[in-house]
Design a protein around this motif. Structure first.
Motif: not given
Length: 540
Positions: A227-236, A505-524
């Motif tokens: 999973e980590r390997d998949v998420l480390a590269c672009a969808p294409s 952290a789990l949602r971010r690690a599994t790609g179930r939340i985009p980086p921008s949304a993760a930053r907003k969630e951290e602020v909240r």
């Protein structure tokens, strides 16, 4: 369908895993032929069906995960998720049927109850009774006395004598004698390369079942890495890495099926052992040994034996279960002789680690009353997923510092240990001299962390290299770190913050939340912490 045809169909399903799985899934989807559905109801297939569905369950979740990571159309993703839910439900129902069938088999099959005096004496003074039994067995020329002789191992000893037919084959001996790590590697080869026909052997099947969970955890570890390997590269450009993720799910599906098979085979072994030691000449031999050991016990412990006799005679005069031999009364009677509450299960003896049985009305902050004013206190938490070994952890400290991240863990307990270690190491780095106290709501993690300065001891509950490396780093600072238990999910600010960060952290690690949304969630989360009631020590 004739009886012969039905019997042949049942035999085919028992021998052909693929045919059985296809039939079970067809029944689940309502497209199964009546004669096949009738054959699947046969009692002999209850266990194999749970194996087939354990395999199908992992594959169904793998198909969903691939679709999520490859941007499949929403409609296809909905169908895959619906299928995975049906498989999971069918698996639960099949396991319930198997459990119910097992319960029916056990009805009326209870082991003959020993005389009450023997059971009370054995529980009131287990060491004395075990020694009396050793002496009796030696006098009869049976086992040699050391660990085979004690009461708890008599059944195993009898089975060994019954099953003795010379040395097992060399591959079985190799499996029996290798260390645990090598055995787990054999289980992984069994799933990934070629099925090992020697695992069901009576000499190793219990070990197989005992270590199957560890092997399955390594399967989930491979999924997490893929999973980590998949998420480390672009969808294409994910195609090749998604194929590797498929392979990891395929291996883990086999591990799940083999784990279930091991459990069923151990159950069958125990049934044969039970029949061996409760009927025929071996049952008579065991009864004779126990009765003679009780006589030896009476000679060696006359005062205690007098108390046992007097107490049991008084008890049996009034007990409503006296006709059945008072099968459940010996614990309470033995407790009267030893002044130990029958529910006591013993302590670790170190008195340093809290347990999960802390009364609800005890002040949850009292655990910090003995800390120096300079102590840095933080709460750590973790979150684990269902599909892979990926986990998230988070922590929050009294001084306002926080942190979160992801790793790989074989269980929720190991994930909690990772969170504790990561938080402690970060706080140690920023507070050079102050003692650090980590609070955690997992009793398993509290008991597993920093209990010994020996890394090999600390590693026993940690399976993966990530957690072991963190523990090795933390052990060097163990003189400055304490880990204590805190009741979780009671509305405490730091605990809730740590939990929120772990889930993020789990949602971010599994790609179930985009980086921008993760930053907003951290602020909240940080804002929520800032509006709370204050630090832990202040609340106390």
């Amino acid at each position: 369908m004739t009886i012969t045809e039905r019997t042949e169909l049942i035999r085919r399903f028992a021998d052909d895993f693929t045919a059985l799985q296809e039939a079970v899934l067809a029944r689940m989807n309502g497209i199964c032929a009546p004669e096949i559905a009738a054959a699947l109801e046969h009692a002999s297939l209850a266990g194999p069906i749970t194996i087939a569905l354990a395999h199908a369950d992992v594959l169904a979740r793998g198909a969903v995960r691939r679709a999520e990571l490859s941007a499949q159309p929403p409609e296809r993703l909905r169908r895959l998720r619906a299928h995975a839910r049906r498989v999971r439900q069918a698996r639960s129902q099949a396991e319930a049927v198997c459990k119910e069938q097992r319960a029916r088999c056990l009805v009326g099959r209870s082991r003959p109850v020993d005389m009450l005096e023997l059971r009370v004496a054995r529980m009131a003074s287990p060491a004395s009774f075990a020694e009396a039994l050793r002496q009796e067995l030696r006098a009869r020329g049976l086992p040699d006395g050391t660990p085979q002789a004690p009461e708890s191992d008599l059944a195993q000893w009898v089975w060994d004598r019954k099953a003795a037919g010379g040395e097992p084959p060399a591959p079985v001996r190799e499996l029996r004698d290798c260390d645990d790590d090598a055995f787990v590697q054999a289980l992984l080869r069994d799933a990934r390369e070629e099925e090992n026909p020697y695992l069901p052997h009576d000499a190793v099947v219990e070990r197989w079942s005992r270590h199957a969970r560890a092997a399955l955890a390594w399967g989930r570890y491979a999924i997490g890495q893929a999973e980590r390997d998949v998420l480390a590269c672009a969808p294409s450009v994910r195609r090749t890495r998604l194929d590797a993720l498929d392979d990891a799910y395929q291996d883990t599906a086999v591990l799940a099926a083999r784990s279930r098979e091991a459990l069923l085979r151990v159950t069958e072994l125990h049934d044969r052992m039970w029949a061996c030691v409760t009927t025929g000449p071996f049952a008579e031999l065991i009864a004779q040994c126990r009765a003679a050991a009780l006589a030896r016990f009476a000679d060696a412990e006359p005062e205690l034996w007098h108390g046992v006799r007097e107490l049991t005679v008084r008890h049996q005069a009034h007990c409503p279960e006296q006709a059945d031999g008072c099968p459940r009364c010996h614990r309470a009677l033995a407790a009267l002789l030893t002044d130990v509450h029958p529910a006591d299960t013993g302590e670790d003896g170190d008195g340093e680690h809290p347990t999960a049985t802390v009364p609800a009305d005890v002040d949850r902050y009292a655990v910090l009353a003995d800390l120096p004013d300079t102590a840095v206190v933080a709460v750590a938490d973790a979150a684990v997923g269902d599909e892979s070994a990926l986990c998230g952890y988070g922590w929050a400290a009294e001084d306002g510092t926080t942190g979160y991240g992801d790793s790989l863990a074989s269980s929720s307990g190991e994930a909690e240990v990772i969170g504790i270690c990561a938080a402690a190491l970060s706080l140690l780095e920023h507070h050079e001299d102050a003692p650090v106290v980590l609070l955690c709501d997992s009793v398993e993690a509290v008991d597993s962390t920093l209990r010994s300065a020996d890394p090999t001891v600390a590693h026993r509950t940690l399976l993966f290299p990530e957690s072991r490396q963190l523990m090795d780093r933390l052990l060097r600072h163990r003189h400055r770190v304490q880990v204590r238990w805190l009741k979780g999910h009671i509305g405490h600010d730091l605990n809730e913050t740590a939990d929120a960060f772990a889930r993020l952290a789990l949602r971010r690690a599994t790609g179930r939340i985009p980086p921008s949304a993760a930053r907003k969630e951290e602020v909240r989360i940080l804002r929520s912490l800032g509006s709370g009631a204050g630090p832990l020590s202040a609340a106390a």
